[in-house]
Design a protein around this motif. Structure first.
Motif, PDB file in Angstrom:
ATOM      1  N   LEU A 131       0.829  -1.212   0.000  1.00  0.00           N
ATOM      2  CA  LEU A 131       0.000   0.000   0.000  1.00  0.00           C
ATOM      3  C   LEU A 131       0.861   1.260   0.000  1.00  0.00           C
ATOM      4  O   LEU A 131       0.602   2.206  -0.750  1.00  0.00           O
ATOM      5  CB  LEU A 131      -0.888   0.035   1.246  1.00  0.00           C
ATOM      6  N   LEU A 132       1.873   1.275   0.857  1.00  0.00           N
ATOM      7  CA  LEU A 132       2.747   2.452   0.957  1.00  0.00           C
ATOM      8  C   LEU A 132       3.539   2.672  -0.325  1.00  0.00           C
ATOM      9  O   LEU A 132       3.683   3.811  -0.785  1.00  0.00           O
ATOM     10  CB  LEU A 132       3.691   2.313   2.154  1.00  0.00           C
ATOM     11  N   CYS A 156      -1.388   8.093  12.733  1.00  0.00           N
ATOM     12  CA  CYS A 156      -1.979   9.413  12.495  1.00  0.00           C
ATOM     13  C   CYS A 156      -3.485   9.276  12.279  1.00  0.00           C
ATOM     14  O   CYS A 156      -3.941   8.406  11.545  1.00  0.00           O
ATOM     15  CB  CYS A 156      -1.329  10.067  11.276  1.00  0.00           C
ATOM     16  N   GLU A 157      -4.229  10.146  12.931  1.00  0.00           N
ATOM     17  CA  GLU A 157      -5.680  10.134  12.814  1.00  0.00           C
ATOM     18  C   GLU A 157      -6.151  10.727  11.492  1.00  0.00           C
ATOM     19  O   GLU A 157      -7.101  10.253  10.895  1.00  0.00           O
ATOM     20  CB  GLU A 157      -6.311  10.925  13.965  1.00  0.00           C
ATOM     21  N   LEU A 181      -5.158   6.908   2.433  1.00  0.00           N
ATOM     22  CA  LEU A 181      -4.119   5.972   2.852  1.00  0.00           C
ATOM     23  C   LEU A 181      -4.221   5.666   4.343  1.00  0.00           C
ATOM     24  O   LEU A 181      -4.158   4.505   4.759  1.00  0.00           O
ATOM     25  CB  LEU A 181      -2.719   6.523   2.537  1.00  0.00           C
ATOM     26  N   LEU A 182      -4.379   6.689   5.160  1.00  0.00           N
ATOM     27  CA  LEU A 182      -4.452   6.498   6.607  1.00  0.00           C
ATOM     28  C   LEU A 182      -5.648   5.623   6.990  1.00  0.00           C
ATOM     29  O   LEU A 182      -5.553   4.789   7.888  1.00  0.00           O
ATOM     30  CB  LEU A 182      -4.528   7.851   7.326  1.00  0.00           C
ATOM     31  N   THR A 183      -6.772   5.788   6.287  1.00  0.00           N
ATOM     32  CA  THR A 183      -7.950   4.964   6.538  1.00  0.00           C
ATOM     33  C   THR A 183      -7.663   3.504   6.191  1.00  0.00           C
ATOM     34  O   THR A 183      -8.028   2.593   6.938  1.00  0.00           O
ATOM     35  CB  THR A 183      -9.153   5.481   5.725  1.00  0.00           C
ATOM     36  N   LYS A 187      -7.379  -0.041   8.700  1.00  0.00           N
ATOM     37  CA  LYS A 187      -8.091  -1.300   8.486  1.00  0.00           C
ATOM     38  C   LYS A 187      -7.176  -2.484   8.747  1.00  0.00           C
ATOM     39  O   LYS A 187      -7.579  -3.456   9.382  1.00  0.00           O
ATOM     40  CB  LYS A 187      -8.610  -1.384   7.048  1.00  0.00           C
ATOM     41  N   TYR A 188      -5.953  -2.406   8.265  1.00  0.00           N
ATOM     42  CA  TYR A 188      -5.024  -3.521   8.448  1.00  0.00           C
ATOM     43  C   TYR A 188      -4.505  -3.588   9.864  1.00  0.00           C
ATOM     44  O   TYR A 188      -4.139  -4.649  10.345  1.00  0.00           O
ATOM     45  CB  TYR A 188      -3.882  -3.451   7.432  1.00  0.00           C
ATOM     46  N   GLN A 189      -4.470  -2.469  10.530  1.00  0.00           N
ATOM     47  CA  GLN A 189      -4.022  -2.443  11.914  1.00  0.00           C
ATOM     48  C   GLN A 189      -5.006  -3.196  12.802  1.00  0.00           C
ATOM     49  O   GLN A 189      -4.610  -3.948  13.671  1.00  0.00           O
ATOM     50  CB  GLN A 189      -3.889  -1.000  12.400  1.00  0.00           C
ATOM     51  N   THR A 190      -6.286  -3.019  12.562  1.00  0.00           N
ATOM     52  CA  THR A 190      -7.287  -3.682  13.400  1.00  0.00           C
ATOM     53  C   THR A 190      -7.337  -5.181  13.119  1.00  0.00           C
ATOM     54  O   THR A 190      -7.728  -5.949  13.973  1.00  0.00           O
ATOM     55  CB  THR A 190      -8.683  -3.065  13.181  1.00  0.00           C
TER      56      THR A 190
END
Length: 192
Positions: A131-132, A156-157, A181-183, A187-190
């Motif tokens: 993704l990055l 980052c929020e 991107l942050l959104t 998703k992958y963090q959760t």
């Protein structure tokens, strides 16, 4: 008891005062020789810079320690059927993984990475890396590996917070792109 006091009051001379322009400044990606895009390897070959986020560093260090542990346990029967994705990860398991001959720095490093790595399993870490990299290609100017590593590390929020923590992003990406991107990263963090 003879104690030398000659070194107590001595101050080391500082290098000639540097020009303010010579100082490192992450806001404008003036990061020093360690972060030049082209690196020279020990064998003298040129290689592109790779900067790791905390999740990638955690995976690499744990994999190296597991490999080292497996090599040392080859003489004994060793069951390597542990599920890496569901493996318990706490201070005690980090100490066991590092082994009896490891030092305090290794234990603290593992504990830090366990606490602050955003993506815990290899599949989400690989997806985030893709993704990055895709995000970097879609930006108006390709992102520096340092910026990509920070985006993968920091939670980052919103785009404003990301740009305040990584000021070099301000003129490279739009707020909408960055927020998307942050959104996705969240998703992958959760899932991890």
């Amino acid at each position: 008891m003879n104690i030398s006091t000659s070194a107590l009051g001595v101050r080391r001379r500082k290098a000639a005062t540097q020009n303010i322009d010579d100082e490192e400044n992450a806001a404008v990606l003036k990061l020093g020789p360690e972060f030049q895009l082209t690196q020279i390897t020990n064998s003298g070959e040129q290689e592109q810079l790779i900067a790791l986020n905390l999740s990638e560093a955690r995976l690499l260090i744990r994999a190296a320690l597991k490999e080292r542990k497996n090599k040392s346990n080859r003489n004994r029967e060793y069951d390597d059927n542990e599920d890496d994705e569901n493996e318990k990860e706490d201070e005690i398991s980090n100490m066991e993984l590092a082994g009896p001959n490891s030092n305090e720095i290794m234990h603290k490093t593992l504990n830090y990475l366990t606490n602050f790595a955003r993506f815990k399993n290899s599949s989400s870490t690989e997806t985030v890396e893709k993704l990055l990299n895709d995000f970097s290609l879609s930006a108006s100017e390709p992102l520096h590996p340092f910026e990509l590593a920070n985006l993968g590390t920091l939670e980052c929020e919103d785009a404003e917070e990301a740009k305040s923590l990584i000021p070099s992003l301000v003129h490279k990406v739009s707020d909408v792109q960055l927020q998307t991107l942050l959104t996705e990263l969240r998703k992958y963090q959760t899932l991890s």
